[in-house]
Design an enzyme around this catalytic site. Structure first.
Site, mmCIF file in Angstrom:
data_model
loop_
_atom_site.group_PDB
_atom_site.id
_atom_site.type_symbol
_atom_site.label_atom_id
_atom_site.label_comp_id
_atom_site.label_asym_id
_atom_site.label_seq_id
_atom_site.Cartn_x
_atom_site.Cartn_y
_atom_site.Cartn_z
ATOM 1 N N GLN A 89 70.602 39.700 38.013
ATOM 2 C CA GLN A 89 70.765 39.241 39.177
ATOM 3 C C GLN A 89 69.512 38.792 40.214
ATOM 4 O O GLN A 89 68.005 40.045 40.678
ATOM 5 C CB GLN A 89 71.733 39.387 40.345
ATOM 6 C CG GLN A 89 71.637 38.547 41.826
ATOM 7 C CD GLN A 89 72.826 37.476 40.734
ATOM 8 O OE1 GLN A 89 72.736 37.042 39.808
ATOM 9 N NE2 GLN A 89 71.868 36.238 41.617
ATOM 10 N N ASP A 100 71.046 34.524 31.228
ATOM 11 C CA ASP A 100 70.327 33.860 31.998
ATOM 12 C C ASP A 100 69.571 32.535 31.340
ATOM 13 O O ASP A 100 69.589 31.082 31.842
ATOM 14 C CB ASP A 100 69.705 34.260 33.197
ATOM 15 C CG ASP A 100 70.191 34.343 33.645
ATOM 16 O OD1 ASP A 100 71.369 33.305 34.388
ATOM 17 O OD2 ASP A 100 70.026 36.290 34.538
ATOM 18 N N LYS A 143 80.597 36.020 39.135
ATOM 19 C CA LYS A 143 80.614 36.192 37.591
ATOM 20 C C LYS A 143 81.312 37.474 37.539
ATOM 21 O O LYS A 143 81.660 36.893 36.044
ATOM 22 C CB LYS A 143 78.889 37.101 37.411
ATOM 23 C CG LYS A 143 77.517 35.313 37.880
ATOM 24 C CD LYS A 143 76.519 36.191 37.883
ATOM 25 C CE LYS A 143 76.181 34.994 38.564
ATOM 26 N NZ LYS A 143 74.444 35.168 37.969
HETATM 27 N N1 GUN Z 1 69.470 33.877 40.910
HETATM 28 C C1 GUN Z 1 70.377 33.155 41.608
HETATM 29 N N2 GUN Z 1 70.534 32.279 40.882
HETATM 30 C C2 GUN Z 1 70.956 33.513 39.704
HETATM 31 C C3 GUN Z 1 71.090 32.833 38.101
HETATM 32 O O1 GUN Z 1 71.493 32.034 37.142
HETATM 33 N N3 GUN Z 1 70.460 34.143 37.175
HETATM 34 C C4 GUN Z 1 70.139 34.728 37.847
HETATM 35 N N4 GUN Z 1 69.285 36.389 36.912
HETATM 36 N N5 GUN Z 1 69.676 35.452 39.567
HETATM 37 C C5 GUN Z 1 70.317 34.297 39.781
#
Ligand code: GUN
Length: 284
Positions: free
Chosen positions: A98, A121, A54
């Site tokens: 996350q 998200d 990311k």
């Molecule tokens: N953990 C696994 N996929 C994601 C996601 O798309 N966003 C977040 N915040 N955590 C994750």
């Protein structure tokens, strides 16, 4: 018959390039670059890789990434205090925490603490509610990315029978709402669903988000169906496989996503799109 492989890497690259171009254009007009705060607790290897990807995407397209790498022992109270500070910071457009989070932290409380306007998200109840009400703003990244992959096939979706296998809050449920928006007749399956095979055999679109390696057998796939595999499972020998038995499914489907290289890169690209959208819609 062998399916067309939907190249998530290529589709996501194109989206990222378009976003980069838009950010450059806006920057020339004097608008600051969008910014994303990414919070990671601890050092879980999978989460660390996702967060790194990311942050790399941010760097690539000119989104300012602000890193908060916190100890796994961080309290819920301290995490909430940080999120509230970021909520109040006019220079932050998006906040991402996350997951998974340590057991001492209630993830629902955390996701609700993030202001809906900064919830890139798309997990906040308000954003899920807006999607349910056909007024999407910040949409859950993975389902939104899946829709873009389906659009990349250029097949019309109105009236198709779609099935979503997995009903999680972050993926399966918003996925079903997205498919409903595309005019599909949607079935959502979960662990109590009976006769799953028979249901899948009828589906024109199969979206697998069950989290079990090759749970959906290839011979269940209706000839000509579109198959989207959200699962990422690591086998004991280190190989990554999806939730669908790919080698057989690809002999029946019209389009299918690979694992890796299908849905995964789209989740990052739609996160970037959401960050720019959050700035456009909500930054003062
Ligand atoms: N953990 C696994 N996929 C994601 C996601 O798309 N966003 C977040 N915040 N955590 C994750």
């Amino acid at each position: 018959m062998s399916a067309n492989i939907i190249d998530g890497k290529a589709v996501s690259e194109k989206l990222l390039q378009n976003l980069k171009q838009e950010i450059v254009t806006r920057s020339k007009q004097g608008i600051r670059h969008p910014s994303l705060a990414v919070i990671l607790l601890g050092s879980d290897p999978a989460s660390s890789i996702y967060v790194r990807n990311k942050r790399l995407a941010c760097e690539k397209i000119g989104v300012k990434s602000v890193a908060y790498d916190l100890p796994v022992t961080t309290s819920e109270k301290d995490l909430i205090t940080l999120i509230e500070t970021l909520n109040d910071d006019a220079n932050i457009d998006g906040i991402l925490v996350q997951s998974p989070l340590p057991d001492n932290i209630n993830k629902d409380v955390i996701f609700e603490t993030i202001l809906p306007y900064k919830d890139v998200d798309g997990f906040h109840p308000k954003n899920i509610g807006l999607l349910a009400l056909k007024q999407p703003q910040l949409r859950s990244c993975t389902p939104f990315g899946v829709i873009k992959l389906i659009e990349a096939t250029q097949l019309p979706t109105q009236g198709l029978d779609a099935i979503v296998v997995g009903a999680s809050n972050n993926v399966g449920r918003p996925m079903a709402l997205e498919l409903l928006l595309k005019g599909c007749t949607v079935t959502i399956c979960q662990r109590y669903t009976q006769n799953l095979q028979q249901k899948i055999e009828l589906a024109d679109i199969v979206v697998a988000a069950r989290g079990k390696p090759e749970f959906i057998k290839g011979h269940w796939i209706k000839p000509g169906a579109i198959v989207i595999d959200i699962g990422i499972n690591r086998l004991d020998d280190g190989k990554l496989v999806g939730d669908v038995e790919f080698d057989v499914a690809k002999t029946r489907a019209s389009f299918i996503t690979p694992v890796p290289g299908g849905v995964g890169p789209m989740t990052v690209a739609t996160l970037m799109e959401n960050t720019l959208l959050a700035q456009k819609l909500f930054a003062q």
